[in-house]
Design a protein around this motif. Sequence first.
Motif, PDB file in Angstrom:
ATOM      1  N   LEU A 137       0.826  -1.208   0.000  1.00  0.00           N
ATOM      2  CA  LEU A 137       0.000   0.000   0.000  1.00  0.00           C
ATOM      3  C   LEU A 137       0.861   1.259   0.000  1.00  0.00           C
ATOM      4  N   THR A 138       1.928   1.236   0.807  1.00  0.00           N
ATOM      5  CA  THR A 138       2.824   2.389   0.862  1.00  0.00           C
ATOM      6  C   THR A 138       3.521   2.614  -0.477  1.00  0.00           C
ATOM      7  N   ALA A 139       4.032   1.544  -1.066  1.00  0.00           N
ATOM      8  CA  ALA A 139       4.721   1.657  -2.357  1.00  0.00           C
ATOM      9  C   ALA A 139       3.753   2.149  -3.435  1.00  0.00           C
ATOM     10  N   PHE A 140       2.542   1.591  -3.453  1.00  0.00           N
ATOM     11  CA  PHE A 140       1.547   2.003  -4.446  1.00  0.00           C
ATOM     12  C   PHE A 140       1.201   3.484  -4.286  1.00  0.00           C
ATOM     13  N   THR A 141       0.990   3.913  -3.049  1.00  0.00           N
ATOM     14  CA  THR A 141       0.644   5.308  -2.771  1.00  0.00           C
ATOM     15  C   THR A 141       1.746   6.254  -3.246  1.00  0.00           C
ATOM     16  N   MET A 142       2.984   5.901  -2.959  1.00  0.00           N
ATOM     17  CA  MET A 142       4.102   6.768  -3.319  1.00  0.00           C
ATOM     18  C   MET A 142       4.328   6.816  -4.832  1.00  0.00           C
ATOM     19  N   VAL A 143       4.139   5.694  -5.501  1.00  0.00           N
ATOM     20  CA  VAL A 143       4.268   5.667  -6.966  1.00  0.00           C
ATOM     21  C   VAL A 143       3.191   6.541  -7.607  1.00  0.00           C
ATOM     22  N   VAL A 144       1.958   6.432  -7.115  1.00  0.00           N
ATOM     23  CA  VAL A 144       0.844   7.203  -7.679  1.00  0.00           C
ATOM     24  C   VAL A 144       1.066   8.701  -7.493  1.00  0.00           C
ATOM     25  N   ILE A 145       1.430   9.125  -6.280  1.00  0.00           N
ATOM     26  CA  ILE A 145       1.630  10.551  -6.016  1.00  0.00           C
ATOM     27  C   ILE A 145       2.805  11.097  -6.826  1.00  0.00           C
ATOM     28  N   ASN A 147       4.086  10.063  -9.706  1.00  0.00           N
ATOM     29  CA  ASN A 147       3.809  10.160 -11.136  1.00  0.00           C
ATOM     30  C   ASN A 147       2.645  11.091 -11.447  1.00  0.00           C
ATOM     31  N   ALA A 148       1.723  11.260 -10.513  1.00  0.00           N
ATOM     32  CA  ALA A 148       0.633  12.216 -10.705  1.00  0.00           C
ATOM     33  C   ALA A 148       1.195  13.627 -10.804  1.00  0.00           C
ATOM     34  N   PHE A 149       2.144  13.947  -9.933  1.00  0.00           N
ATOM     35  CA  PHE A 149       2.752  15.278 -10.002  1.00  0.00           C
ATOM     36  C   PHE A 149       3.608  15.409 -11.257  1.00  0.00           C
ATOM     37  N   GLY A 209      11.031  20.065 -15.894  1.00  0.00           N
ATOM     38  CA  GLY A 209      11.397  18.786 -16.484  1.00  0.00           C
ATOM     39  C   GLY A 209      11.139  17.630 -15.522  1.00  0.00           C
ATOM     40  N   ASP A 210      11.441  16.423 -15.969  1.00  0.00           N
ATOM     41  CA  ASP A 210      11.286  15.252 -15.101  1.00  0.00           C
ATOM     42  C   ASP A 210      12.226  15.322 -13.904  1.00  0.00           C
ATOM     43  N   THR A 211      13.361  15.994 -14.082  1.00  0.00           N
ATOM     44  CA  THR A 211      14.301  16.157 -12.967  1.00  0.00           C
ATOM     45  C   THR A 211      13.616  16.801 -11.777  1.00  0.00           C
ATOM     46  N   GLY A 217       7.438  15.355  -6.753  1.00  0.00           N
ATOM     47  CA  GLY A 217       6.403  14.347  -6.555  1.00  0.00           C
ATOM     48  C   GLY A 217       6.808  13.308  -5.527  1.00  0.00           C
ATOM     49  N   PHE A 218       8.081  12.893  -5.576  1.00  0.00           N
ATOM     50  CA  PHE A 218       8.574  11.908  -4.607  1.00  0.00           C
ATOM     51  C   PHE A 218       8.538  12.480  -3.189  1.00  0.00           C
TER      52      PHE A 218
END
Length: 230
Positions: A137-145, A147-149, A209-211, A217-218
């Motif tokens: 759940l933690t990994a999923f939440t962090m990936v979503v936030i 990449n959303a940003f 940029g992605d940088t 986001g992270f």
Amino acid sequence: ILSILTSFLITFLTIPIVISVVKKNEKLLDKPSSDRASHKISVPTFGGVPIFCAILFSIIFWINLGEYTSLQPVLSALLIVFFIGVVDDLISLSPLKKLVGQLIAISVVIFFSDLRINSMYGIFTIHEIPYWFSLLLTAFTMVVITNAFNLIDGLDGLAGSVGIIMTFFFGLLFLINNQLEYVVLSWSLTGALLAFLRFNLHPAKIFMGDTGSLVIGFLLSVFAVSIVDS
């Protein structure tokens, strides 16, 4: 307050240098890809580099990392995300490679800082959750936030404005919870984004940029999980 001023000044003074350097290399410019693009001319990217440097300098200067050891894994993971963003801006990584890199960074935070969502707090009548589900759940939440940003960068002023609002109020929440190390980290990002926004409002002179978007986001994902875990 000093962390905000420090990161603001560093970002404000270094962004013009980044713009002048990037403009000399066509490959580092964000070209308008369609009529719907918010910019009509090529705009430099890599605005995330001064933002990251400002955050890092402010944290090292104003926080005793020997006392607040929980920040060390976060900064280590942030370096991983930063290099993923730099490489992606330079040669365009595949989504799978970016995801793998993000999961490595997230694993560093989860296992070395023990930063996890431990409870659902009554959502769907669920409270405490198993350890394995907590990790997922933690990994999923962090990936979503994260990449959303990452997806909202590219429109003049959007990512910077959203980032300022979120990091400022996260800082207030951390202040209420007496998590002073996260107050400094969050408001250092606020200061850096305030300076960045000066060059990113329409017509934008630079994009993060992605940088920048991956780093921000992270950090927002770390802040969100930390608030839930506190």
